[in-house]
Design a protein around this motif. Structure first.
Motif, PDB file in Angstrom:
ATOM      1  N   PRO A  15       0.801  -1.239   0.000  1.00 13.08           N
ATOM      2  CA  PRO A  15       0.000   0.000   0.000  1.00 13.08           C
ATOM      3  C   PRO A  15       0.824   1.274   0.000  1.00 13.08           C
ATOM      4  O   PRO A  15       0.327   2.323  -0.433  1.00 13.08           O
ATOM      5  CB  PRO A  15      -0.828  -0.124   1.292  1.00 13.08           C
ATOM      6  CG  PRO A  15      -0.925  -1.592   1.536  1.00 13.08           C
ATOM      7  CD  PRO A  15       0.382  -2.166   1.074  1.00 13.08           C
ATOM      8  N   HIS A  53       3.462   1.885  -1.797  1.00 13.09           N
ATOM      9  CA  HIS A  53       4.192   2.081  -3.049  1.00 13.09           C
ATOM     10  C   HIS A  53       3.950   3.486  -3.586  1.00 13.09           C
ATOM     11  O   HIS A  53       2.824   3.978  -3.630  1.00 13.09           O
ATOM     12  CB  HIS A  53       3.752   1.048  -4.084  1.00 13.09           C
ATOM     13  CG  HIS A  53       4.665   0.954  -5.271  1.00 13.09           C
ATOM     14  ND1 HIS A  53       4.709   1.925  -6.247  1.00 13.09           N
ATOM     15  CD2 HIS A  53       5.579   0.015  -5.637  1.00 13.09           C
ATOM     16  CE1 HIS A  53       5.593   1.588  -7.164  1.00 13.09           C
ATOM     17  NE2 HIS A  53       6.135   0.429  -6.817  1.00 13.09           N
ATOM     18  N   LEU A 110       1.127   4.261  -6.367  1.00  8.54           N
ATOM     19  CA  LEU A 110      -0.301   4.061  -6.140  1.00  8.54           C
ATOM     20  C   LEU A 110      -0.955   5.415  -5.891  1.00  8.54           C
ATOM     21  O   LEU A 110      -0.384   6.284  -5.229  1.00  8.54           O
ATOM     22  CB  LEU A 110      -0.542   3.140  -4.943  1.00  8.54           C
ATOM     23  CG  LEU A 110      -0.051   1.693  -5.068  1.00  8.54           C
ATOM     24  CD1 LEU A 110      -0.489   0.884  -3.846  1.00  8.54           C
ATOM     25  CD2 LEU A 110      -0.548   1.042  -6.349  1.00  8.54           C
ATOM     26  N   TYR A 164      -4.281   7.347  -4.360  1.00  8.86           N
ATOM     27  CA  TYR A 164      -5.425   7.204  -3.458  1.00  8.86           C
ATOM     28  C   TYR A 164      -6.333   8.421  -3.579  1.00  8.86           C
ATOM     29  O   TYR A 164      -5.871   9.539  -3.825  1.00  8.86           O
ATOM     30  CB  TYR A 164      -4.956   7.082  -2.014  1.00  8.86           C
ATOM     31  CG  TYR A 164      -4.249   5.789  -1.678  1.00  8.86           C
ATOM     32  CD1 TYR A 164      -4.957   4.705  -1.141  1.00  8.86           C
ATOM     33  CD2 TYR A 164      -2.879   5.643  -1.882  1.00  8.86           C
ATOM     34  CE1 TYR A 164      -4.308   3.525  -0.821  1.00  8.86           C
ATOM     35  CE2 TYR A 164      -2.224   4.457  -1.570  1.00  8.86           C
ATOM     36  CZ  TYR A 164      -2.948   3.406  -1.034  1.00  8.86           C
ATOM     37  OH  TYR A 164      -2.310   2.227  -0.721  1.00  8.86           O
ATOM     38  N   VAL A 195      -8.179   3.233  -4.533  1.00  8.15           N
ATOM     39  CA  VAL A 195      -6.749   3.192  -4.803  1.00  8.15           C
ATOM     40  C   VAL A 195      -6.598   2.751  -6.251  1.00  8.15           C
ATOM     41  O   VAL A 195      -7.281   1.835  -6.709  1.00  8.15           O
ATOM     42  CB  VAL A 195      -5.997   2.253  -3.833  1.00  8.15           C
ATOM     43  CG1 VAL A 195      -6.578   0.842  -3.845  1.00  8.15           C
ATOM     44  CG2 VAL A 195      -4.510   2.226  -4.160  1.00  8.15           C
ATOM     45  N   ARG A 196      -5.679   3.410  -6.981  1.00  5.39           N
ATOM     46  CA  ARG A 196      -5.508   3.135  -8.412  1.00  5.39           C
ATOM     47  C   ARG A 196      -4.067   2.706  -8.685  1.00  5.39           C
ATOM     48  O   ARG A 196      -3.131   3.235  -8.088  1.00  5.39           O
ATOM     49  CB  ARG A 196      -5.851   4.379  -9.221  1.00  5.39           C
ATOM     50  CG  ARG A 196      -5.639   4.216 -10.735  1.00  5.39           C
ATOM     51  CD  ARG A 196      -5.916   5.529 -11.456  1.00  5.39           C
ATOM     52  NE  ARG A 196      -7.302   5.939 -11.325  1.00  5.39           N
ATOM     53  CZ  ARG A 196      -7.706   7.194 -11.269  1.00  5.39           C
ATOM     54  NH1 ARG A 196      -6.825   8.181 -11.306  1.00  5.39           N
ATOM     55  NH2 ARG A 196      -8.987   7.478 -11.155  1.00  5.39           N
ATOM     56  N   ILE A 197      -3.916   1.760  -9.596  1.00  2.84           N
ATOM     57  CA  ILE A 197      -2.604   1.283 -10.005  1.00  2.84           C
ATOM     58  C   ILE A 197      -2.540   1.209 -11.521  1.00  2.84           C
ATOM     59  O   ILE A 197      -3.530   0.871 -12.183  1.00  2.84           O
ATOM     60  CB  ILE A 197      -2.301  -0.107  -9.385  1.00  2.84           C
ATOM     61  CG1 ILE A 197      -0.886  -0.572  -9.750  1.00  2.84           C
ATOM     62  CG2 ILE A 197      -3.338  -1.139  -9.799  1.00  2.84           C
ATOM     63  CD1 ILE A 197      -0.459  -1.853  -9.048  1.00  2.84           C
ATOM     64  N   THR A 205      -8.681   0.601 -10.980  1.00  2.00           N
ATOM     65  CA  THR A 205      -9.124   1.359  -9.806  1.00  2.00           C
ATOM     66  C   THR A 205      -9.951   0.430  -8.931  1.00  2.00           C
ATOM     67  O   THR A 205     -10.941  -0.153  -9.387  1.00  2.00           O
ATOM     68  CB  THR A 205      -9.963   2.575 -10.218  1.00  2.00           C
ATOM     69  OG1 THR A 205      -9.189   3.415 -11.086  1.00  2.00           O
ATOM     70  CG2 THR A 205     -10.399   3.367  -9.008  1.00  2.00           C
ATOM     71  N   VAL A 216       5.219  -1.591 -12.132  1.00  2.00           N
ATOM     72  CA  VAL A 216       4.243  -0.564 -11.758  1.00  2.00           C
ATOM     73  C   VAL A 216       4.656   0.742 -12.410  1.00  2.00           C
ATOM     74  O   VAL A 216       5.769   1.230 -12.203  1.00  2.00           O
ATOM     75  CB  VAL A 216       4.169  -0.409 -10.227  1.00  2.00           C
ATOM     76  CG1 VAL A 216       3.147   0.679  -9.862  1.00  2.00           C
ATOM     77  CG2 VAL A 216       3.789  -1.731  -9.566  1.00  2.00           C
ATOM     78  N   GLY A 267       1.753   6.667 -11.773  1.00  2.00           N
ATOM     79  CA  GLY A 267       0.308   6.838 -11.663  1.00  2.00           C
ATOM     80  C   GLY A 267      -0.175   8.143 -12.262  1.00  2.00           C
ATOM     81  O   GLY A 267       0.487   9.177 -12.157  1.00  2.00           O
TER      82      GLY A 267
END
Length: 365
Positions: A16, A18, A21, A23, A44-46, A106, A130, A133
């Protein structure tokens, strides 16, 4: 709390904390490696490449209804059910993805505080990357409201304009609430502070049999009363308002307030009605103190209720005499539906409210 139930040789855990990410929402991140999602619409979006699937790890705390979470995967929106409570659960969010393509997922809270969950991270295939974002929009809106603002029973599409069907929460979806739809229409980020059954004043409304109202919860991270916190979740933590300063605040309270007594219908000028207006004025003035530069929109919704509640809100608005506190009424205000607002009705509300907000002077300055 850290999740260890995976094989690091074949699976990557994106924790969480990272950096990439993203939010959004009023989230309890007191424990940064285990944020708690409580409010509807928080997410939370990745963004990632190199994995044909993505999963999320959560620990669910259910109070009532079944627990469903929302997924927006490359613009496709759907729900996933959490089958177990009080232990780590791995949820499959998307499968059969192209490894060569960048994907955006998301993971969001569909429901109000009928449940909350601790987010322990995303799982991807080993070697996945990853990506940076996408930034959230500059424009910001905050909503305070009840079940309509939370999107309760929004997906019961066969019941447009009708009373609610029997359900266990499967039709609840904050993504299709008028609140989130308005924010999307205006390209704004949104915080939704809403709870089914809640009224303004403690001792009224349906939530927790009226034990707590919005006046006790608007400045908290959750709406759980103190004496039930140990059983159902964390106590009512204070929210730090400096973390999110909206351009527009929509206060949509004044519908569940008619329970157990519809004081505006029975005696608009009576002692209880006057007391309600005094409490409402104090709450709005407190929002003004917190957000001295925001536009504050006073409203209810198209859910059936006596017009005396809207008259009271209009009267308070006039007494406040603040040029940036305004009263808004929908075309079908208070007479649009006897049940909760369904998706088509919510989209119409978003068009009306979004147009009204866009017409406010220098609203995004």
């Amino acid at each position: 709390m850290k999740y260890t139930g995976y094989d690091p040789k074949v699976t990557r855990l994106v924790e969480p904390i990272h950096d990439e990410l993203v939010y959004c929402g009023r989230i309890d991140d007191t424990e940064v490696d285990a944020p708690v999602f409580v409010m509807p619409g928080s997410f939370v979006r990745i963004q990632f490449t190199g994995s044909s699937w993505i999963k999320a790890v959560v620990v669910n705390r259910r109070r009532w209804n079944d627990s469903w979470v929302g997924v927006l995967a490359d613009e496709k929106q759907y729900k996933v059910k959490i089958e177990k409570d009080d232990e780590p659960v791995v949820l499959t969010l998307a499968e059969e993805l192209s490894k060569d393509q960048e994907h955006t997922v998301t993971f969001f809270k569909r429901m109000d505080q009928c449940h909350e969950y601790v987010f322990l991270g995303f799982l991807l295939e080993y070697g996945a990357r990853v990506e940076k974002g996408r930034r959230l929009p500059r424009k910001k809106i905050e909503f305070y409201g009840d079940s309509v603002t939370a999107g309760e029973v929004a997906e019961a599409l066969q019941y447009v304009g009708k009373p609610d069907p029997q359900h266990d929460g499967e039709f609840n979806n904050a993504y299709f609430s008028y609140a989130w739809a308005t924010a999307r229409r205006l390209h704004a980020r949104v915080h939704i502070v809403a709870q089914g059954g809640i009224a303004l004043m403690d001792g009224t409304g349906y939530y927790e049999n009226g034990r707590v109202g919005m006046e006790s919860c608007y400045d908290k991270v959750s709406f759980y009363p103190e004496d039930t916190a140990g059983q159902h979740g964390k106590r009512m933590e204070q929210w730090n308002f400096e973390r999110f300063t909206p351009h527009v605040v929509v206060a949509a309270i004044g519908q569940n307030d008619a329970w157990p007594e519809d004081i505006m219908r029975e005696d608009f000028y009576g002692r209880k009605a006057v007391e309600w207006r005094e409490h409402y004025k104090r709450w709005i003035l407190e929002l003004r103190r917190i957000y001295p530069d925001a536009w504050i929109v006073l409203a209810t919704t198209i859910l059936y209720h006596h017009p005396g509640w809207d008259r009271s809100i209009g009267r308070v608005c006039a007494e406040l005499n603040d040029p940036k506190i305004v009263h808004f009424l929908y075309e079908q205000n208070g007479r649009g539906t006897p049940g909760h607002v369904r998706v088509p009705e919510a989209m119409n509300m978003a068009l009306e409210l979004g147009g009204f907000i866009e017409g406010l002077e220098r609203v995004w300055d």
